[in-house]
Design a protein around this motif. Structure first.
Motif, PDB file in Angstrom:
ATOM      1  N   HIS A  14      87.475 -33.135  -2.670  1.00 54.41           N
ATOM      2  CA  HIS A  14      86.168 -32.791  -2.100  1.00 54.41           C
ATOM      3  C   HIS A  14      85.164 -33.841  -2.566  1.00 54.41           C
ATOM      4  CE1 HIS A  14      82.721 -30.601  -0.707  1.00 54.41           C
ATOM      5  NE2 HIS A  14      82.251 -30.460  -1.935  1.00 54.41           N
ATOM      6  N   ASP A  15      84.806 -34.744  -1.661  1.00 57.36           N
ATOM      7  CA  ASP A  15      83.938 -35.883  -1.995  1.00 57.36           C
ATOM      8  C   ASP A  15      82.480 -35.496  -1.819  1.00 57.36           C
ATOM      9  OD1 ASP A  15      82.723 -38.301  -2.415  1.00 57.36           O
ATOM     10  OD2 ASP A  15      83.609 -39.282  -0.669  1.00 57.36           O
ATOM     11  N   THR A  16      81.773 -35.372  -2.937  1.00 55.97           N
ATOM     12  CA  THR A  16      80.361 -34.977  -2.898  1.00 55.97           C
ATOM     13  C   THR A  16      79.426 -36.175  -2.845  1.00 55.97           C
ATOM     14  OG1 THR A  16      80.367 -34.834  -5.307  1.00 55.97           O
ATOM     15  CG2 THR A  16      80.764 -32.797  -4.075  1.00 55.97           C
ATOM     16  N   GLY A  17      79.955 -37.377  -2.954  1.00 57.32           N
ATOM     17  CA  GLY A  17      79.137 -38.574  -2.872  1.00 57.32           C
ATOM     18  C   GLY A  17      78.539 -38.976  -4.214  1.00 57.32           C
ATOM     19  N   HIS A  20      75.919 -36.822  -7.062  1.00 58.92           N
ATOM     20  CA  HIS A  20      76.002 -35.358  -7.071  1.00 58.92           C
ATOM     21  C   HIS A  20      76.765 -34.927  -8.313  1.00 58.92           C
ATOM     22  CE1 HIS A  20      76.769 -31.234  -5.753  1.00 58.92           C
ATOM     23  NE2 HIS A  20      75.796 -31.420  -4.875  1.00 58.92           N
ATOM     24  N   PHE A  21      76.314 -33.847  -8.947  1.00 58.83           N
ATOM     25  CA  PHE A  21      76.927 -33.417 -10.205  1.00 58.83           C
ATOM     26  C   PHE A  21      78.310 -32.796 -10.036  1.00 58.83           C
ATOM     27  CE2 PHE A  21      74.545 -29.847  -8.625  1.00 58.83           C
ATOM     28  CZ  PHE A  21      75.351 -28.750  -8.887  1.00 58.83           C
ATOM     29  N   GLU A  22      78.631 -32.267  -8.864  1.00 52.61           N
ATOM     30  CA  GLU A  22      79.965 -31.691  -8.625  1.00 52.61           C
ATOM     31  C   GLU A  22      80.910 -32.829  -8.251  1.00 52.61           C
ATOM     32  OE1 GLU A  22      81.000 -28.797  -9.255  1.00 52.61           O
ATOM     33  OE2 GLU A  22      79.194 -27.592  -9.358  1.00 52.61           O
ATOM     34  N   THR A  23      81.714 -33.254  -9.208  1.00 50.70           N
ATOM     35  CA  THR A  23      82.629 -34.371  -8.987  1.00 50.70           C
ATOM     36  C   THR A  23      84.048 -33.969  -9.390  1.00 50.70           C
ATOM     37  OG1 THR A  23      82.376 -35.260 -11.219  1.00 50.70           O
ATOM     38  CG2 THR A  23      80.797 -36.032  -9.539  1.00 50.70           C
ATOM     39  N   PHE A  72      80.430 -31.842  12.982  1.00 45.80           N
ATOM     40  CA  PHE A  72      79.559 -32.683  12.173  1.00 45.80           C
ATOM     41  C   PHE A  72      80.390 -33.600  11.273  1.00 45.80           C
ATOM     42  CE2 PHE A  72      77.151 -33.195   8.168  1.00 45.80           C
ATOM     43  CZ  PHE A  72      76.022 -33.853   8.644  1.00 45.80           C
ATOM     44  N   ILE A  73      81.385 -33.039  10.606  1.00 51.12           N
ATOM     45  CA  ILE A  73      82.261 -33.829   9.734  1.00 51.12           C
ATOM     46  C   ILE A  73      83.062 -34.829  10.561  1.00 51.12           C
ATOM     47  CG2 ILE A  73      84.272 -33.717   8.201  1.00 51.12           C
ATOM     48  CD1 ILE A  73      83.160 -30.955   7.269  1.00 51.12           C
ATOM     49  N   ASP A  74      83.577 -34.408  11.705  1.00 48.09           N
ATOM     50  CA  ASP A  74      84.364 -35.292  12.572  1.00 48.09           C
ATOM     51  C   ASP A  74      83.549 -36.477  13.074  1.00 48.09           C
ATOM     52  OD1 ASP A  74      86.569 -33.674  12.219  1.00 48.09           O
ATOM     53  OD2 ASP A  74      86.399 -32.680  14.179  1.00 48.09           O
ATOM     54  N   ARG A  75      82.227 -36.294  13.205  1.00 45.34           N
ATOM     55  CA  ARG A  75      81.343 -37.391  13.628  1.00 45.34           C
ATOM     56  C   ARG A  75      80.933 -38.284  12.457  1.00 45.34           C
ATOM     57  NH1 ARG A  75      78.760 -33.069  16.169  1.00 45.34           N
ATOM     58  NH2 ARG A  75      77.006 -33.243  14.723  1.00 45.34           N
ATOM     59  N   GLY A  76      81.431 -37.968  11.250  1.00 46.04           N
ATOM     60  CA  GLY A  76      81.124 -38.792  10.088  1.00 46.04           C
ATOM     61  C   GLY A  76      79.992 -38.268   9.232  1.00 46.04           C
ATOM     62  N   GLY A  77      79.489 -37.057   9.541  1.00 48.46           N
ATOM     63  CA  GLY A  77      78.408 -36.475   8.754  1.00 48.46           C
ATOM     64  C   GLY A  77      78.848 -36.228   7.325  1.00 48.46           C
ATOM     65  N   THR A  82      70.225 -31.368   1.754  1.00 46.63           N
ATOM     66  CA  THR A  82      70.138 -32.225   0.569  1.00 46.63           C
ATOM     67  C   THR A  82      71.095 -31.830  -0.550  1.00 46.63           C
ATOM     68  OG1 THR A  82      68.316 -30.903  -0.296  1.00 46.63           O
ATOM     69  CG2 THR A  82      67.746 -32.859   1.000  1.00 46.63           C
ATOM     70  N   ASP A  83      71.573 -30.594  -0.559  1.00 46.99           N
ATOM     71  CA  ASP A  83      72.446 -30.154  -1.645  1.00 46.99           C
ATOM     72  C   ASP A  83      73.801 -29.632  -1.165  1.00 46.99           C
ATOM     73  OD1 ASP A  83      72.876 -29.752  -4.447  1.00 46.99           O
ATOM     74  OD2 ASP A  83      72.683 -27.589  -4.096  1.00 46.99           O
ATOM     75  N   THR A  84      74.170 -29.936   0.084  1.00 43.70           N
ATOM     76  CA  THR A  84      75.444 -29.452   0.593  1.00 43.70           C
ATOM     77  C   THR A  84      76.250 -30.598   1.187  1.00 43.70           C
ATOM     78  OG1 THR A  84      74.311 -27.380   1.141  1.00 43.70           O
ATOM     79  CG2 THR A  84      76.546 -27.670   2.000  1.00 43.70           C
ATOM     80  N   PRO A  85      76.939 -31.356   0.305  1.00 46.10           N
ATOM     81  CA  PRO A  85      77.766 -32.431   0.807  1.00 46.10           C
ATOM     82  C   PRO A  85      79.057 -31.891   1.415  1.00 46.10           C
ATOM     83  CG  PRO A  85      77.936 -32.316  -1.581  1.00 46.10           C
ATOM     84  CD  PRO A  85      76.926 -31.281  -1.155  1.00 46.10           C
ATOM     85  N   VAL A  86      79.545 -32.578   2.427  1.00 53.63           N
ATOM     86  CA  VAL A  86      80.822 -32.220   3.061  1.00 53.63           C
ATOM     87  C   VAL A  86      81.629 -33.485   3.264  1.00 53.63           C
ATOM     88  CG1 VAL A  86      79.977 -30.139   4.229  1.00 53.63           C
ATOM     89  CG2 VAL A  86      79.799 -32.346   5.370  1.00 53.63           C
TER      90      VAL A  86
END
Length: 90
Positions: A14-17, A20-23, A72-77, A82-86
């Protein structure tokens, strides 16, 4: 009563970018701390996880929301807000 712990190595993908603190490293540290704490480890019941199916997701989310987020994810989102990475592996 045991507390159930659901964990699988796939959770590390799960890549949070950046920033982000969740790694994956944080998750590894949490699991490592549990493994090192014999008393805590005895109180947990490890449960094998499996990928959620549509019925599982619909217990909490509408079909429209699931479809929109998948698109959204399939389009590269990468962030729903601001706090919900996918990511593809979210």
């Amino acid at each position: 009563m045991a507390v159930h712990l659901l964990y699988d190595e796939t959770f590390l993908r799960h890549d949070t970018g950046v920033g982000h603190f969740e790694t994956s490293e944080r998750l590894r540290c949490v699991i490592g701390a549990i493994e090192d704490d014999h008393k805590l480890k005895q109180q947990l019941r490890r449960v094998t996880s499996r990928p959620a199916n549509m019925q599982d997701l619909q217990r909490c989310h509408s079909e429209e929301m699931i479809r929109d987020i998948r698109a959204f994810i399939d389009r590269g989102g990468t962030h729903l807000d601001t706090d919900t990475p996918v990511s593809e592996d979210s």
